[in-house]
Design a protein around this motif. Structure first.
Motif, PDB file in Angstrom:
ATOM      1  N   TRP A  17      21.513 -29.090 -11.276  1.00 43.42           N
ATOM      2  CA  TRP A  17      21.160 -29.720 -12.550  1.00 43.42           C
ATOM      3  C   TRP A  17      22.390 -29.913 -13.426  1.00 43.42           C
ATOM      4  O   TRP A  17      22.507 -30.926 -14.126  1.00 43.42           O
ATOM      5  N   GLY A  18      23.309 -28.968 -13.391  1.00 45.38           N
ATOM      6  CA  GLY A  18      24.563 -29.138 -14.138  1.00 45.38           C
ATOM      7  C   GLY A  18      25.355 -30.332 -13.640  1.00 45.38           C
ATOM      8  O   GLY A  18      25.913 -31.105 -14.419  1.00 45.38           O
ATOM      9  N   GLY A  19      25.386 -30.504 -12.322  1.00 44.86           N
ATOM     10  CA  GLY A  19      26.070 -31.666 -11.744  1.00 44.86           C
ATOM     11  C   GLY A  19      25.391 -32.973 -12.097  1.00 44.86           C
ATOM     12  O   GLY A  19      26.056 -33.976 -12.379  1.00 44.86           O
ATOM     13  N   LEU A  20      24.060 -32.978 -12.097  1.00 51.05           N
ATOM     14  CA  LEU A  20      23.328 -34.197 -12.462  1.00 51.05           C
ATOM     15  C   LEU A  20      23.555 -34.570 -13.929  1.00 51.05           C
ATOM     16  O   LEU A  20      23.734 -35.750 -14.262  1.00 51.05           O
ATOM     17  N   ILE A  21      23.569 -33.576 -14.798  1.00 48.02           N
ATOM     18  CA  ILE A  21      23.850 -33.836 -16.215  1.00 48.02           C
ATOM     19  C   ILE A  21      25.283 -34.335 -16.377  1.00 48.02           C
ATOM     20  O   ILE A  21      25.548 -35.275 -17.133  1.00 48.02           O
ATOM     21  N   GLY A  22      26.219 -33.731 -15.648  1.00 50.02           N
ATOM     22  CA  GLY A  22      27.609 -34.188 -15.699  1.00 50.02           C
ATOM     23  C   GLY A  22      27.762 -35.609 -15.188  1.00 50.02           C
ATOM     24  O   GLY A  22      28.547 -36.396 -15.735  1.00 50.02           O
ATOM     25  N   ALA A  24      25.421 -37.967 -15.290  1.00 55.47           N
ATOM     26  CA  ALA A  24      24.863 -38.852 -16.321  1.00 55.47           C
ATOM     27  C   ALA A  24      25.839 -39.015 -17.481  1.00 55.47           C
ATOM     28  O   ALA A  24      26.045 -40.135 -17.979  1.00 55.47           O
ATOM     29  N   LEU A  25      26.475 -37.941 -17.891  1.00 46.16           N
ATOM     30  CA  LEU A  25      27.453 -38.015 -18.967  1.00 46.16           C
ATOM     31  C   LEU A  25      28.660 -38.850 -18.550  1.00 46.16           C
ATOM     32  O   LEU A  25      29.153 -39.679 -19.314  1.00 46.16           O
ATOM     33  N   GLY A  26      29.124 -38.665 -17.316  1.00 44.40           N
ATOM     34  CA  GLY A  26      30.240 -39.471 -16.806  1.00 44.40           C
ATOM     35  C   GLY A  26      29.887 -40.947 -16.727  1.00 44.40           C
ATOM     36  O   GLY A  26      30.711 -41.809 -17.056  1.00 44.40           O
ATOM     37  N   ALA A  27      28.674 -41.248 -16.307  1.00 47.17           N
ATOM     38  CA  ALA A  27      28.240 -42.655 -16.247  1.00 47.17           C
ATOM     39  C   ALA A  27      28.197 -43.260 -17.640  1.00 47.17           C
ATOM     40  O   ALA A  27      28.591 -44.424 -17.835  1.00 47.17           O
ATOM     41  N   VAL A  59      33.340 -38.225 -10.389  1.00 44.94           N
ATOM     42  CA  VAL A  59      33.812 -37.655  -9.118  1.00 44.94           C
ATOM     43  C   VAL A  59      33.607 -36.145  -9.104  1.00 44.94           C
ATOM     44  O   VAL A  59      33.108 -35.572  -8.123  1.00 44.94           O
ATOM     45  N   PHE A  60      33.993 -35.471 -10.199  1.00 43.07           N
ATOM     46  CA  PHE A  60      33.794 -34.022 -10.273  1.00 43.07           C
ATOM     47  C   PHE A  60      32.317 -33.656 -10.207  1.00 43.07           C
ATOM     48  O   PHE A  60      31.935 -32.694  -9.530  1.00 43.07           O
ATOM     49  N   ALA A  61      31.475 -34.414 -10.894  1.00 39.54           N
ATOM     50  CA  ALA A  61      30.039 -34.136 -10.900  1.00 39.54           C
ATOM     51  C   ALA A  61      29.437 -34.315  -9.511  1.00 39.54           C
ATOM     52  O   ALA A  61      28.606 -33.511  -9.081  1.00 39.54           O
ATOM     53  N   VAL A  62      29.865 -35.353  -8.799  1.00 44.31           N
ATOM     54  CA  VAL A  62      29.346 -35.582  -7.446  1.00 44.31           C
ATOM     55  C   VAL A  62      29.751 -34.440  -6.518  1.00 44.31           C
ATOM     56  O   VAL A  62      28.950 -33.996  -5.683  1.00 44.31           O
ATOM     57  N   THR A  63      30.979 -33.931  -6.648  1.00 44.61           N
ATOM     58  CA  THR A  63      31.385 -32.798  -5.804  1.00 44.61           C
ATOM     59  C   THR A  63      30.548 -31.560  -6.111  1.00 44.61           C
ATOM     60  O   THR A  63      30.186 -30.808  -5.203  1.00 44.61           O
ATOM     61  N   ILE A  64      30.197 -31.357  -7.378  1.00 44.83           N
ATOM     62  CA  ILE A  64      29.337 -30.227  -7.732  1.00 44.83           C
ATOM     63  C   ILE A  64      27.937 -30.420  -7.153  1.00 44.83           C
ATOM     64  O   ILE A  64      27.343 -29.484  -6.614  1.00 44.83           O
ATOM     65  N   ILE A  65      27.415 -31.638  -7.222  1.00 50.70           N
ATOM     66  CA  ILE A  65      26.079 -31.929  -6.692  1.00 50.70           C
ATOM     67  C   ILE A  65      26.045 -31.724  -5.183  1.00 50.70           C
ATOM     68  O   ILE A  65      25.115 -31.102  -4.646  1.00 50.70           O
ATOM     69  N   VAL A  66      27.066 -32.216  -4.485  1.00 53.64           N
ATOM     70  CA  VAL A  66      27.117 -32.064  -3.026  1.00 53.64           C
ATOM     71  C   VAL A  66      27.201 -30.588  -2.639  1.00 53.64           C
ATOM     72  O   VAL A  66      26.491 -30.117  -1.746  1.00 53.64           O
ATOM     73  N   ALA A  67      28.054 -29.840  -3.325  1.00 56.82           N
ATOM     74  CA  ALA A  67      28.172 -28.410  -3.027  1.00 56.82           C
ATOM     75  C   ALA A  67      26.873 -27.674  -3.312  1.00 56.82           C
ATOM     76  O   ALA A  67      26.459 -26.793  -2.550  1.00 56.82           O
ATOM     77  N   ALA A  68      26.216 -28.024  -4.402  1.00 58.23           N
ATOM     78  CA  ALA A  68      24.954 -27.366  -4.750  1.00 58.23           C
ATOM     79  C   ALA A  68      23.854 -27.709  -3.757  1.00 58.23           C
ATOM     80  O   ALA A  68      23.027 -26.862  -3.431  1.00 58.23           O
ATOM     81  N   ALA A  69      23.850 -28.953  -3.268  1.00 57.04           N
ATOM     82  CA  ALA A  69      22.807 -29.363  -2.319  1.00 57.04           C
ATOM     83  C   ALA A  69      23.034 -28.759  -0.941  1.00 57.04           C
ATOM     84  O   ALA A  69      22.076 -28.414  -0.253  1.00 57.04           O
ATOM     85  N   THR A  70      24.287 -28.622  -0.528  1.00 61.86           N
ATOM     86  CA  THR A  70      24.553 -28.110   0.814  1.00 61.86           C
ATOM     87  C   THR A  70      24.626 -26.596   0.870  1.00 61.86           C
ATOM     88  O   THR A  70      24.125 -25.981   1.806  1.00 61.86           O
ATOM     89  N   GLU A  71      25.245 -25.983  -0.125  1.00 68.53           N
ATOM     90  CA  GLU A  71      25.443 -24.535  -0.095  1.00 68.53           C
ATOM     91  C   GLU A  71      24.438 -23.772  -0.930  1.00 68.53           C
ATOM     92  O   GLU A  71      24.355 -22.549  -0.850  1.00 68.53           O
ATOM     93  N   GLY A  72      23.685 -24.462  -1.764  1.00 70.73           N
ATOM     94  CA  GLY A  72      22.766 -23.788  -2.663  1.00 70.73           C
ATOM     95  C   GLY A  72      23.517 -23.294  -3.891  1.00 70.73           C
ATOM     96  O   GLY A  72      24.702 -23.575  -4.082  1.00 70.73           O
ATOM     97  N   GLY A  73      22.859 -22.586  -4.709  1.00 67.62           N
ATOM     98  CA  GLY A  73      23.476 -22.067  -5.918  1.00 67.62           C
ATOM     99  C   GLY A  73      22.539 -21.144  -6.636  1.00 67.62           C
ATOM    100  O   GLY A  73      21.378 -20.982  -6.262  1.00 67.62           O
TER     101      GLY A  73
END
Length: 161
Positions: A17-22, A24-27, A59-73
């Motif tokens: 969720w932090g990555g998704l908010i980031g 949206a803010l980046g967009a 770019v930073f937000a997408v890396t956070i989203i990918v890491a959260a989706a693959t590794e969990g959090g």
């Protein structure tokens, strides 16, 4: 675990969720930069830096989203478990008091007590170190801003300068 439980755990992932908010803010920052006109590298427009900063945020937000989706959090509940609120609330209260004291007291008379409070209560520093830092740091910042950069600061009751 069933697939339904797995999906439920992913939706409670605070990093996702932090990555998704980031994102949206980046967009939004990218869109704002485009609205202001990009220009070129030789003649940048007012939205040039804003646009590329927004892209970097995405770019930073997408890396956070990918890491959260693959590794969990961690879940939201685990983030707030055993949280100690006294120091953050003390910092917020002291910054609010500083903002109210800045105009009437001036930069120096409001910054020195703020520094002393933060140095002694938030991350305790011994008095022999806290007093010189609380005096010299605001004086140094005041001198640079007021004398070198010629920035007008609230003088308050001292009327220095």
């Amino acid at each position: 675990m069933t697939d339904q439980t797995n999906v439920k755990l992913r939706l409670n992932n605070s990093e996702l969720w932090g990555g998704l908010i980031g994102l949206a803010l980046g967009a939004f920052v990218v869109w704002s930069g485009l609205k202001l006109r990009l220009g070129t590298i030789n003649d940048p427009g007012s939205g040039f830096v804003l646009f590329y900063t927004g892209l970097l945020m995405c770019v930073f937000a997408v890396t956070i989203i990918v890491a959260a989706a693959t590794e969990g959090g961690p879940t939201f509940g685990s983030r707030w478990k055993d949280a100690r609120w006294t120091k953050p609330l003390l910092v917020i209260a002291s910054l609010i008091a500083f903002s109210f004291a800045l105009n009437p007291l001036g930069f120096l008379l409001s910054t020195i007590p703020l520094m002393l409070l933060l140095l002694r209560l938030i991350d305790p520093v011994r008095w022999s170190l806290a007093i010189p830092i609380a005096l010299l740091a605001p004086l140094g910042v005041w001198w640079v801003l007021k004398r070198l950069l010629l920035i007008q600061l609230p003088s308050g009751i001292l009327e220095i300068g």
